[in-house]
Design an enzyme around this catalytic site. Structure first.
Site, PDB file in Angstrom:
ATOM      1  N   PRO A 452       0.824  -1.211   0.000  1.00 32.47           N
ATOM      2  CA  PRO A 452       0.000   0.000   0.000  1.00 32.47           C
ATOM      3  C   PRO A 452       0.855   1.256   0.000  1.00 32.47           C
ATOM      4  CG  PRO A 452      -0.006  -1.023   2.172  1.00 32.47           C
ATOM      5  CD  PRO A 452       0.707  -1.966   1.256  1.00 32.47           C
ATOM      6  N   CYS A 453       0.488   2.198  -0.852  1.00 31.30           N
ATOM      7  CA  CYS A 453       1.196   3.478  -0.942  1.00 31.30           C
ATOM      8  C   CYS A 453       0.173   4.602  -0.850  1.00 31.30           C
ATOM      9  CB  CYS A 453       1.997   3.568  -2.242  1.00 31.30           C
ATOM     10  SG  CYS A 453       3.292   2.335  -2.417  1.00 31.30           S
TER      11      CYS A 453
END
EC number: 2.1.1.37
Length: 835
Positions: A452-453
């Site tokens: 996840p970014c």
């Protein structure tokens, strides 16, 4: 079957320095979908070599010209006349030469040299592959270019790669002879030498090539890999291209065949969610003939972990932060080295002897008085790294079962407190090593995951554009790469949202490629739309392949269905979209719409709470027929105690809307395009909403307004999404994680409710037998965060081809099947595309 194509740049003269003009391609650019995308392949524009005179007193050819018949055979395009209709704009030659002198330096064909760059910039690097004089007596050489890391997609992350390491390309062009600056020594080494950092004396070295299509770093020649040796010698000719090789020559190609015959390949699914990505990958690999097994999975969401374990009881599922998992892997490796390996791999007989000794010790311990200790460790149950007791003392912990107590007294104890329990610890580690409860370096053949970014999201008002990797919300990308660096899998697949290429010039996407290449992985980037593989949603995502130099680099599967693009893709990355050429005669199936995916599901009410029900209908489309398959009927998905009974349907229930929202939904007309704008009191002028002054505002039974203020002001009154109703002939943009209709088009076409969990799951390609766990909102989140199953399946198929050694250097592969008919175990022959 349509012929697969590698996309060619429409701006290839942006790729490398040169002083002559490149021929422009007249072909339409490759297109994943029906909309045309006119963009350059490269992430950065490289400038032309500094302009020089083609007739310089300091540059001349040496010796006699190459005999005409030899030259014309080798470079025929230099000696043919151009027709008016011809696309060939190459310079013509009068003579070819083998040697030239520039500024007193003698150059030969195949020498490597610096070529003049822009003023104040570094000189370019090339191999001289041709020297010729034009009919106008102009002197030219043809350069085959090398790329520095900063000249590739890696760009600003060139510091990750050794400054001496460069990448060969297939790009060639003509330059004035006096652009040559000086000769340089470039050495080709084996990937193994690069891994061991055994670099012979040189100015530069290379072990990979870089191709602009799909931003690919790959082996120079897998079939003729150069083997590094302690006895390697270098050519004494200054400036020549030198190879480091051993006395035995080239390795035999038997390794790949032997590896492909393995009984199974192990997969570690990081940021696994409920397991859609690994499930699809295993399906696809099975279709290709490879048994891929999800051996381990890690996710921070406990409900997602429960879903994965329910559907994959064979998987070791860990519910923990990924950074803790990495710390655990390192500690586990130390424990295995201490108790099992002792510096070397233990044999089965070693383990059996150790087990016998432990059983004897256990028998002796049972003879001891039960009153000898108040608390005695009977056995260790599990292991973790972190702070399981929440006392802010992170470290390595074991879960302890105490002798004479039931499981309710089991506790997590730090390793420091178990110093007197070496036997129990040894027993746990030996058993864990045999069962592979955790992967050691080299044991995970394949790692997949979508770190996840959130720091790149457009919804994040505090994004750090100047230093994205310093943002805590983007740190998981670093952790993901660190796990790869530690475990050294043979293959890697990373998935992420397109924003990773939009934000800060694609900084994070470039970093991911740079890390893989720095770890001596081949790499290839592509974007795939879920709708192009048989789903009624568009959903564009970025995928990054990685493969060790010993393996074939997997390609990307070409689309099977025709879908119209609706995604905004950053210009510098548009042409990495996986697609056929627009002028290619490919037979794509018609796009699946919402009706074809879900209209067989029974009606449910807004407040329906049944997690299991009967279908009550028969399938109406091929998609519905195959998506209903039971586990025992599917490829690579054995039946077990959790299998759904025949005819039963799971998770077909909607998020229950509150009373006010439900009343609003009931007022939304059941027609295509309906939304809050159709409610009484709303006017639309030039696609912007405003209150109708001639109508008195309508209120709900609760006293709240029928049309809420937030709907009128959403996106400054220009959005038609609030309380939007989907329609049967439509394709959804993207399945989202939240089912509230306040700012999304989520309403069922004919029922007053949002789409159910199962309906969303079908839009993501989940088989109906895939059951989810947790509260309703959590199940919606699991589905919305998932990688579309048919996309993962298609990638799993190309992975299998690579493992089998059936991949070539092409970045694209044609699929011989379509989703979901390919799921059927009983299919002896893949379908002909009619489904």
């Amino acid at each position: 079957m349509p012929k697969k194509r590698v996309r060619k740049s429409s701006k290839q003269d942006d790729v490398v320095p040169h002083s002559s003009k490149w021929k422009k391609s007249k072909k339409s650019p490759v297109n994943p979908v029906e909309e045309e995308l006119q963009v350059s392949l490269l992430p950065s524009r490289r400038k032309k070599a500094k302009q020089s005179s083609v007739n310089s007193d300091d540059a001349c050819f040496v010796g006699e010209p190459i005999p005409a018949d030899e030259a014309q055979k080798k470079w025929p395009h230099r000696y043919t006349k151009n027709d008016e209709s011809s696309e060939d704009e190459s310079l013509k030659a009068k003579f070819h030469y083998r040697e030239a002198k520039v500024d007193g330096i003698l150059y030969k064909l195949e020498d490597n040299a610096y070529v003049k760059g822009e003023e104040g910039k570094e000189d370019y690097i090339a191999t001289i592959v041709e020297m010729f004089e034009t009919p106008e007596e102009e002197q030219y050489f043809t350069a085959q270019w090398f790329y520095r890391a900063e000249d590739t997609v890696i760009k600003d992350h060139g510091n990750l790669v050794d400054k001496k390491r460069i990448f060969k390309s297939d790009v060639k062009d003509e330059n004035p002879l006096d652009c040559l600056v000086r000769k340089i020594n470039i050495v080709q080494i084996s990937p193994d030498a690069a891994k061991k950092k055994k670099i012979p004396p040189c100015d530069f070295y290379f072990d990979m090539k870089y191709n602009v299509p799909y931003l690919t770093f790959s082996n120079i020649d897998n079939a003729h890999a150069i083997i590094e040796s302690e006895t390697s010698t270098l050519s004494s000719e200054s400036g020549s291209n030198v190879r480091a090789t051993d006395k035995k020559g080239v390795k035999e190609k038997s390794t790949q065949i032997k590896e492909s015959n393995r009984p199974e390949w192990t997969l570690l699914d990081l940021y696994s969610g409920c397991g859609a990505m690994s499930t699809g990958l295993c399906f696809g690999a099975s279709i290709s003939g490879i048994k891929l097994v999800t051996k381990w999975a890690v996710d921070i969401n406990k409900y997602a972990c429960e879903s994965l374990k329910l559907n994959h009881p064979e998987t070791y599922v860990r519910n923990e932060p990924t950074e803790d998992f990495l710390s655990l892997l390192k500690e586990w490796a130390k424990l295995c080295d201490e108790f099992v390996l002792n510096g070397a791999e233990s044999t089965d007989s070693d383990l059996n002897a150790a087990e016998e000794a432990e059983e004897k010790a256990d028998d002796e311990a049972m003879d001891d008085s039960p009153d000898s200790e108040v608390f005695e460790v009977e056995r260790l149950l599990s292991i973790c790294y972190g702070d399981p007791n929440e006392d802010e003392k992170p470290g390595l912990y074991f879960k302890v079962h105490w002798k004479g107590y039931d499981s309710s007294y089991d506790t997590w104890e730090p390793i420091e407190g178990l110093s007197e329990c070496k036997d129990a610890m040894k027993d746990f580690v030996i058993n864990g090593y045999k069962e592979k409860i955790l992967p050691l370096p080299g044991q995970a053949d394949f790692i997949c995951g979508g770190p996840p970014c959130q720091g790149v999201s457009g919804f994040n008002r505090f994004r750090n554009k100047n230093a994205p990797l310093e943002d805590e919300k983007n740190k998981q990308l670093i952790v993901y790469m660190n796990i790869i660096d530690f475990l050294k899998p043979k293959y890697v697949l990373m998935e992420n949202v397109v924003d990773i290429l939009k934000f800060a010039g694609g900084f994070l996407g470039r970093y991911a490629v740079g890390r893989l290449v720095a770890m001596n992985y081949q790499a290839r980037m592509g974007m795939m739309a879920a709708g192009s593989y048989g789903l009624p949603q568009f959903r564009m995502r970025v995928f990054l392949w990685g493969a060790l130099a010993t393996e074939k680099l997997p390609s990307y599967p070409l689309p099977t269905h025709k879908v119209v693009s609706r995604s905004v893709i950053p210009t510098e990355f548009e042409e990495i979209t996986v697609a056929y050429s627009t002028n290619e005669n490919c037979q794509l199936a018609k796009a699946l719409n919402l009706e074809g995916a879900i209209n067989d599901l029974p009606p449910v009410e807004n407040d329906d709470s049944d997690d299991e029900r009967s279908y009550g209908t028969t399938p109406r489309t091929d998609f519905q027929k195959y998506i209903r398959l039971q586990r025992s009927e599917m490829v690579n998905y054995s039946a077990d105690s959790q299998s759904a009974p025949s005819g039963m349907l799971y998770d077909h229930r909607p998020l229950k809307l509150n009373t006010d929202d439900y009343e609003r939904v009931c007022h939304i007309p059941k027609k295509k395009g309906a939304n809050f704008r159709d409610l009484k009191g709303v006017l639309v002028k030039e696609n912007k909403v405003e209150w109708d002054p001639s109508v008195e505002r309508v209120y709900l039974k609760s006293g709240k307004p029928l049309v809420p203020d937030y709907a009128m002001t959403f996106v400054r009154g220009t959005s038609s999404k609030p309380f939007g109703r989907l329609w049967w002939d439509e394709i959804v943009s993207t399945v989202v994680t939240r089912a509230e209709p306040h700012n999304q088009v989520l309403l069922h076409p004919e029922q007053d409710r949002v789409l159910s969990i199962r309906e969303n799951a079908r839009l993501q390609g989940f088989p109906d037998c895939y059951k989810l766990c947790g509260p309703v909102k959590q199940r919606y989140m699991q589905v919305g965060n998932a990688v579309a199953v048919p996309v993962a399946l298609a990638l799993g198929y190309t992975l299998g081809l690579a493992i089998l050694g059936l991949s070539d250097d092409s970045p694209l592969t044609t699929l011989p099947f379509k989703y979901p008919s390919c799921l059927a175990r009983s299919l002896d022959v893949v379908d002909d595309g009619s489904s």
